[in-house]
Design a protein around this motif. Structure first.
Motif, PDB file in Angstrom:
ATOM      1  N   LYS A  45      93.015 134.688 -83.118  1.00 48.78           N
ATOM      2  CA  LYS A  45      94.397 134.579 -82.648  1.00 48.78           C
ATOM      3  C   LYS A  45      94.793 135.801 -81.813  1.00 48.78           C
ATOM      4  O   LYS A  45      95.352 135.666 -80.734  1.00 48.78           O
ATOM      5  N   ALA A  46      94.484 137.003 -82.321  1.00 47.32           N
ATOM      6  CA  ALA A  46      94.828 138.227 -81.593  1.00 47.32           C
ATOM      7  C   ALA A  46      94.118 138.266 -80.248  1.00 47.32           C
ATOM      8  O   ALA A  46      94.724 138.593 -79.219  1.00 47.32           O
ATOM      9  N   LEU A  47      92.850 137.901 -80.238  1.00 48.43           N
ATOM     10  CA  LEU A  47      92.067 137.880 -79.009  1.00 48.43           C
ATOM     11  C   LEU A  47      92.692 136.940 -77.983  1.00 48.43           C
ATOM     12  O   LEU A  47      92.864 137.292 -76.817  1.00 48.43           O
ATOM     13  N   GLY A  48      93.067 135.748 -78.421  1.00 44.48           N
ATOM     14  CA  GLY A  48      93.675 134.763 -77.526  1.00 44.48           C
ATOM     15  C   GLY A  48      95.007 135.230 -76.964  1.00 44.48           C
ATOM     16  O   GLY A  48      95.299 135.036 -75.778  1.00 44.48           O
ATOM     17  N   LEU A  49      95.813 135.867 -77.795  1.00 37.95           N
ATOM     18  CA  LEU A  49      97.124 136.358 -77.338  1.00 37.95           C
ATOM     19  C   LEU A  49      96.970 137.460 -76.299  1.00 37.95           C
ATOM     20  O   LEU A  49      97.644 137.456 -75.268  1.00 37.95           O
ATOM     21  N   ILE A  50      96.077 138.407 -76.559  1.00 36.62           N
ATOM     22  CA  ILE A  50      95.864 139.493 -75.600  1.00 36.62           C
ATOM     23  C   ILE A  50      95.287 138.938 -74.304  1.00 36.62           C
ATOM     24  O   ILE A  50      95.704 139.308 -73.211  1.00 36.62           O
ATOM     25  N   ASP A  51      94.349 138.024 -74.429  1.00 39.27           N
ATOM     26  CA  ASP A  51      93.660 137.452 -73.267  1.00 39.27           C
ATOM     27  C   ASP A  51      94.619 136.713 -72.327  1.00 39.27           C
ATOM     28  O   ASP A  51      94.357 136.605 -71.135  1.00 39.27           O
ATOM     29  N   GLN A  52      95.737 136.235 -72.842  1.00 37.28           N
ATOM     30  CA  GLN A  52      96.733 135.555 -72.002  1.00 37.28           C
ATOM     31  C   GLN A  52      97.396 136.517 -71.018  1.00 37.28           C
ATOM     32  O   GLN A  52      97.893 136.091 -69.973  1.00 37.28           O
ATOM     33  N   HIS A  53      97.427 137.796 -71.370  1.00 37.73           N
ATOM     34  CA  HIS A  53      98.189 138.768 -70.584  1.00 37.73           C
ATOM     35  C   HIS A  53      97.353 139.884 -69.967  1.00 37.73           C
ATOM     36  O   HIS A  53      97.859 140.606 -69.112  1.00 37.73           O
ATOM     37  N   PHE A  91      99.270 152.379 -81.879  1.00 36.07           N
ATOM     38  CA  PHE A  91      99.122 151.141 -82.645  1.00 36.07           C
ATOM     39  C   PHE A  91     100.246 150.166 -82.304  1.00 36.07           C
ATOM     40  O   PHE A  91     101.423 150.537 -82.326  1.00 36.07           O
ATOM     41  N   VAL A  92      99.889 148.939 -81.958  1.00 37.26           N
ATOM     42  CA  VAL A  92     100.869 147.884 -81.673  1.00 37.26           C
ATOM     43  C   VAL A  92     101.014 146.977 -82.885  1.00 37.26           C
ATOM     44  O   VAL A  92     102.118 146.674 -83.315  1.00 37.26           O
ATOM     45  N   GLY A  93      99.898 146.508 -83.446  1.00 37.83           N
ATOM     46  CA  GLY A  93      99.962 145.649 -84.619  1.00 37.83           C
ATOM     47  C   GLY A  93      98.766 144.752 -84.742  1.00 37.83           C
ATOM     48  O   GLY A  93      97.838 144.800 -83.940  1.00 37.83           O
ATOM     49  N   GLY A  94      98.830 143.899 -85.763  1.00 36.97           N
ATOM     50  CA  GLY A  94      97.804 142.896 -85.986  1.00 36.97           C
ATOM     51  C   GLY A  94      98.194 141.590 -85.332  1.00 36.97           C
ATOM     52  O   GLY A  94      99.123 141.528 -84.523  1.00 36.97           O
ATOM     53  N   SER A  95      97.491 140.527 -85.695  1.00 35.43           N
ATOM     54  CA  SER A  95      97.735 139.238 -85.044  1.00 35.43           C
ATOM     55  C   SER A  95      99.155 138.732 -85.294  1.00 35.43           C
ATOM     56  O   SER A  95      99.763 138.132 -84.408  1.00 35.43           O
ATOM     57  N   ASP A  96      99.704 139.001 -86.478  1.00 31.90           N
ATOM     58  CA  ASP A  96     101.060 138.539 -86.784  1.00 31.90           C
ATOM     59  C   ASP A  96     102.098 139.220 -85.903  1.00 31.90           C
ATOM     60  O   ASP A  96     103.021 138.576 -85.392  1.00 31.90           O
TER      61      ASP A  96
END
Length: 114
Positions: A45-53, A91-96
């Protein structure tokens, strides 16, 4: 079939890897698995969110030395859970947290570097 005990890195090596990754990369995702094969849903999930931007960001697979990475990352972020995202060493955070930022339309700005 026998599985050898954790053949990972010692704590000093992991501490050094974490410090180098944070210093040398604008955006770093410490995750379970690799970009091509995430090994947990939260990392995926985290990978997908970062990859969008972001077109360019670093990923670090923590599975070979999970306990050592948890310790090293906890010292940087105050969190023990994986995945963890850092931007410009902060630090920004985890997937949540990434998901919450995305829902509020703030993730793209959070992933921008100075």
């Amino acid at each position: 079939m026998e599985f050898p005990p954790n053949q990972g890195l010692d704590q000093d090596e992991v501490d050094e890897r974490v410090a180098e990754a944070l210093e040398e990369n604008e955006v770093v995702l410490f995750m379970k698995g690799t970009e091509l094969m995430p090994q947990c849903g939260y990392s995926r999930k985290a990978l997908g969110l970062i990859d969008q931007h972001r077109d360019e960001f670093e990923t670090v697979d923590v599975l070979d030395s999970l306990d050592e990475f948890r310790q090293a990352l906890s010292e940087q972020s105050g969190w023990e859970t994986i995945p963890q995202t850092f931007v410009d060493g902060e630090f920004v955070g985890g997937s949540d947290v990434l998901e919450e930022l995305e829902e509020r339309g703030e993730l793209e700005a959070a992933l921008e570097t100075a």
